[in-house]
Design a protein around this motif. Sequence first.
Motif, PDB file in Angstrom:
ATOM      1  N   GLU A   1      -1.489   4.294  -4.274  1.00 24.80           N
ATOM      2  CA  GLU A   1      -1.572   3.181  -5.217  1.00 24.80           C
ATOM      3  C   GLU A   1      -1.266   1.859  -4.523  1.00 24.80           C
ATOM      4  OE1 GLU A   1       1.263   3.128  -8.309  1.00 24.80           O
ATOM      5  OE2 GLU A   1       2.977   3.560  -7.020  1.00 24.80           O
ATOM      6  N   PHE A   2      -1.701   0.798  -5.199  1.00 22.70           N
ATOM      7  CA  PHE A   2      -1.404  -0.554  -4.747  1.00 22.70           C
ATOM      8  C   PHE A   2      -0.331  -1.147  -5.656  1.00 22.70           C
ATOM      9  CE2 PHE A   2      -5.959  -0.088  -3.589  1.00 22.70           C
ATOM     10  CZ  PHE A   2      -5.841  -0.289  -2.223  1.00 22.70           C
ATOM     11  N   LEU A   3       0.616  -1.851  -5.058  1.00 22.81           N
ATOM     12  CA  LEU A   3       1.549  -2.661  -5.851  1.00 22.81           C
ATOM     13  C   LEU A   3       1.261  -4.115  -5.536  1.00 22.81           C
ATOM     14  CD1 LEU A   3       4.951  -0.797  -5.280  1.00 22.81           C
ATOM     15  CD2 LEU A   3       3.331  -0.502  -7.156  1.00 22.81           C
ATOM     16  N   TRP A   4       0.971  -4.919  -6.573  1.00 19.10           N
ATOM     17  CA  TRP A   4       0.698  -6.350  -6.387  1.00 19.10           C
ATOM     18  C   TRP A   4       1.890  -7.100  -6.944  1.00 19.10           C
ATOM     19  CZ3 TRP A   4      -2.636  -9.180  -3.728  1.00 19.10           C
ATOM     20  CH2 TRP A   4      -2.806 -10.535  -4.047  1.00 19.10           C
ATOM     21  N   GLU A   5       2.584  -7.804  -6.094  1.00 21.03           N
ATOM     22  CA  GLU A   5       3.821  -8.492  -6.473  1.00 21.03           C
ATOM     23  C   GLU A   5       4.764  -7.542  -7.192  1.00 21.03           C
ATOM     24  OE1 GLU A   5       2.017 -11.706  -8.618  1.00 21.03           O
ATOM     25  OE2 GLU A   5       2.004 -13.016  -6.856  1.00 21.03           O
ATOM     26  N   GLY A   6       4.826  -6.309  -6.690  1.00 22.05           N
ATOM     27  CA  GLY A   6       5.756  -5.331  -7.207  1.00 22.05           C
ATOM     28  C   GLY A   6       5.255  -4.512  -8.376  1.00 22.05           C
ATOM     29  N   GLN A   7       4.142  -4.928  -8.974  1.00 16.01           N
ATOM     30  CA  GLN A   7       3.615  -4.208 -10.134  1.00 16.01           C
ATOM     31  C   GLN A   7       2.419  -3.341  -9.714  1.00 16.01           C
ATOM     32  OE1 GLN A   7       5.118  -4.527 -13.177  1.00 16.01           O
ATOM     33  NE2 GLN A   7       6.557  -5.825 -12.021  1.00 16.01           N
ATOM     34  N   PRO A   8       2.299  -2.148 -10.301  1.00 15.99           N
ATOM     35  CA  PRO A   8       1.131  -1.330  -9.983  1.00 15.99           C
ATOM     36  C   PRO A   8      -0.150  -2.065 -10.357  1.00 15.99           C
ATOM     37  CG  PRO A   8       2.764  -0.044 -11.177  1.00 15.99           C
ATOM     38  CD  PRO A   8       3.225  -1.466 -11.208  1.00 15.99           C
ATOM     39  N   ALA A   9      -1.117  -2.050  -9.445  1.00 18.00           N
ATOM     40  CA  ALA A   9      -2.383  -2.770  -9.697  1.00 18.00           C
ATOM     41  C   ALA A   9      -3.559  -1.838  -9.434  1.00 18.00           C
ATOM     42  CB  ALA A   9      -2.478  -3.990  -8.778  1.00 18.00           C
TER      43      ALA A   9
ATOM     44  N   LEU B   1       0.864  -1.165   0.000  1.00 16.26           N
ATOM     45  CA  LEU B   1       0.000   0.000   0.000  1.00 16.26           C
ATOM     46  C   LEU B   1       0.910   1.228   0.000  1.00 16.26           C
ATOM     47  CD1 LEU B   1      -1.629  -2.392   1.253  1.00 16.26           C
ATOM     48  CD2 LEU B   1      -2.943  -0.700   2.485  1.00 16.26           C
ATOM     49  N   ARG B   2       0.662   2.143  -0.904  1.00 12.92           N
ATOM     50  CA  ARG B   2       1.520   3.317  -1.011  1.00 12.92           C
ATOM     51  C   ARG B   2       0.669   4.571  -0.917  1.00 12.92           C
ATOM     52  NH1 ARG B   2       4.724   0.459   0.145  1.00 12.92           N
ATOM     53  NH2 ARG B   2       6.456  -0.487  -0.973  1.00 12.92           N
ATOM     54  N   GLY B   3       0.702   5.228   0.227  1.00 16.41           N
ATOM     55  CA  GLY B   3       0.040   6.520   0.390  1.00 16.41           C
ATOM     56  C   GLY B   3      -1.456   6.482   0.186  1.00 16.41           C
ATOM     57  N   ILE B   4      -2.111   5.386   0.645  1.00 14.35           N
ATOM     58  CA  ILE B   4      -3.561   5.256   0.448  1.00 14.35           C
ATOM     59  C   ILE B   4      -4.298   6.291   1.301  1.00 14.35           C
ATOM     60  CG2 ILE B   4      -5.556   3.716   0.702  1.00 14.35           C
ATOM     61  CD1 ILE B   4      -3.650   2.821  -1.485  1.00 14.35           C
ATOM     62  N   SER B   5      -5.138   7.086   0.647  1.00 13.50           N
ATOM     63  CA  SER B   5      -5.948   8.083   1.358  1.00 13.50           C
ATOM     64  C   SER B   5      -7.386   7.951   0.914  1.00 13.50           C
ATOM     65  CB  SER B   5      -5.464   9.511   1.063  1.00 13.50           C
ATOM     66  OG  SER B   5      -4.138   9.673   1.489  1.00 13.50           O
ATOM     67  N   LYS B   6      -8.287   8.231   1.853  1.00 15.71           N
ATOM     68  CA  LYS B   6      -9.707   8.158   1.518  1.00 15.71           C
ATOM     69  C   LYS B   6     -10.461   9.097   2.431  1.00 15.71           C
ATOM     70  CE  LYS B   6     -13.545   6.489  -0.171  1.00 15.71           C
ATOM     71  NZ  LYS B   6     -13.874   6.626  -1.598  1.00 15.71           N
TER      72      LYS B   6
END
Lengths: 264, 433
Positions: free
Chosen positions: A67-75, A14-19
């Motif tokens: 953003e989300f990274l799934w197994e290192g890739q942006p998802a 999880l990278r900087g998730i805001s809501k």
Amino acid sequence: MGPAAGGGEALLSLRGISKHFGPVQALADVTFDIPAGRVTALIGDNGAGKSVLIKCIAGIHAPDAGEFLWEGQPAHIRNPVDASTLGIETVHQDLALCNNLDIVQNMFLGRERVRHLALDEEDMEKAAAKTLAGLAVTTVRSIRQPVASLSGGQRQSVAIAKAVLWNSKLVIMDEPTAALGVAQTAMVLSLVRRLADRGLAVMLVSHNMNDVFEVADRVAVLRLGRLVTVKPAAELDRQIVVDLMTTGASTRDVNPPSQPGVQP
Amino acid sequence: MSKIDGLPMIGDPNAEGALADASAGADIAVGPELVANSLGEYLRVAVSRVKGGDSGILPVVGGLILISALFQSLNSHFLTSGNLVNLLIQGAVFMLLAMGQVYALLLGEIDLSIGFVSGIGGIVTAELVKQSTGWPWWAAIIVALLVCATIGAVQGTIITRVGLPSFVVTLAGLLGFQGVMLLILGNGGSVPINDKVINDLASGNLTPAATWAVLLGVVAAFGVRTWRREEGRRASGLVAPPRSLTVVKVAGALGAAVVVALICNADRGTLVPIRGLPWVVLIVLAVLTAWTLLLGRTKFGRYVYAIGGNAEAARRAGVRLARIRTMAFTLSSFTAGIAGIVYASRLRSVSTALDGGTLVLYAVAAAVIGGASLFGGRGKAIHAVLGGLVIAAIDNGMGLQGYSAAAKYVVTALVLLAAVTIDAVARRGRTSR
């Protein structure tokens, strides 16, 4: 201490998730990793943002930023289908089981296997039995008994097995032991442990410190929508976590001088 | 692999002995076929389940035997071939309507309109085959069934898309289609049916030889299918009933078929000999088979049960609730159309005397007496058939005794109350677990 503290490779980052909902900032800049093969506990007081965070991961809410990274890739996780396509399954607190259907029917609900227009019951029953046996869920008398006849712990096990059946890689559990007695809690926690040992990433949302310290490898603490810390469970104890949950900081030491048990 | 609480592993080949030990405690909530390894054990578990109020079709079969014995002791004409065949023909409309109602009940809804929708089905058929229109019988039936299915689809769409309670929407259907019937027939009017095939649906019989062939064919198909499926499950180590139970099931079906064939093939005519199985029994059997397979063996059927059990769980599992519900109401009205055609065939006409209000309440009563739950999620087509038989038997038996319609209503009401009470008590027993 990196973001993947206490864990192996990050499965989901999880990278900087805001809501925010209107003026309410539910999540602010939440950044941490969920590694495979580990139980990551997500803990926080009421209103800390735990539910919003798991709903973002499950695709029910879309984050405003981050953003989300799934197994290192942006998802991109925009809806529940995106989440389950990646391999994310959520076991909700209310379990979402149909009491009148049996265990196999519940596990395959919505994803029945069909052969020649008819349901392929044998195939589904074999797959369900294999999954349950693999998780060592052994206390059910028959996998053809209706869920109505199961105990709370058995239902929780069925709900978890249902999530695992789909080759999921990340299983999110929302308060899995909230309604259970002592023996059943132990049964569910050992099941949680086995999931992680099988290489799945498990995210456990719980209020219960006993559960967290019994089964979690890592603990992420949320407070007022912000991540206070994420650490290996061995570096925390109950009192520290309570301090972090309520005040956002703790001056205590996990190793009181009288108990030199854990090495730095 | 370890054993927990002394209970067996799934798929453990040594589990059988442990299973037998476990089921000695006779858990009422688990189906006897799941835990029993022998017939004696099956019976023991089944009896304990009946005591616990969750018992499948056993109470209604028992009730049927009781009612038959009672009426036979009052009037020795009750169990004659002529009366029993008559009873089957009378009951067919209730059974068919109740099989339609089961779709609504399974969702936890109700369809009050099917009585008059069946009337619409009868009228459309009668109007299309009468001299001045002159359609062939099969075209008339197809159009009538399509009209009924469309009515169901419209009602279902209003219920699901607008979100109105089914009770209100189908109550409007009950009133509205009664009005439509009166409009078409005129006050006190009727449409006679002269088409031989349509009239034969209720009054025609197979030849005695064809009766044997059809009934034995049905049993053979059922027997081979059941045997192969359950033998296959046993071979694959899946959950399966004991072999002796399979034998009993098939033997029971064979016995029932032989009895029905003997009853139907005995001469029941007064002036000219009348023999053979009425066509209408075949219609009921065909609908029963079709709906049993649809509900038990397809995704659609599974979703109907899931919605009745926990609609939110079904929604989260990706089931399209509105579509499944609309389809269920469509099938309910479609089945009512079949019932309406049979009803019209029996009377050789459609008239304003058709009381759709009573018919639909009898249909609900039949389904519930048979074992379907009013609260959704539990019920099968066979329940509707057995419940329809009970209602037809009460109606017929009390008619033989010369009781008035008033007395029939009261007795049917009491039987219905008893059945709903059993359902509610069983439900309480289940949810309090």
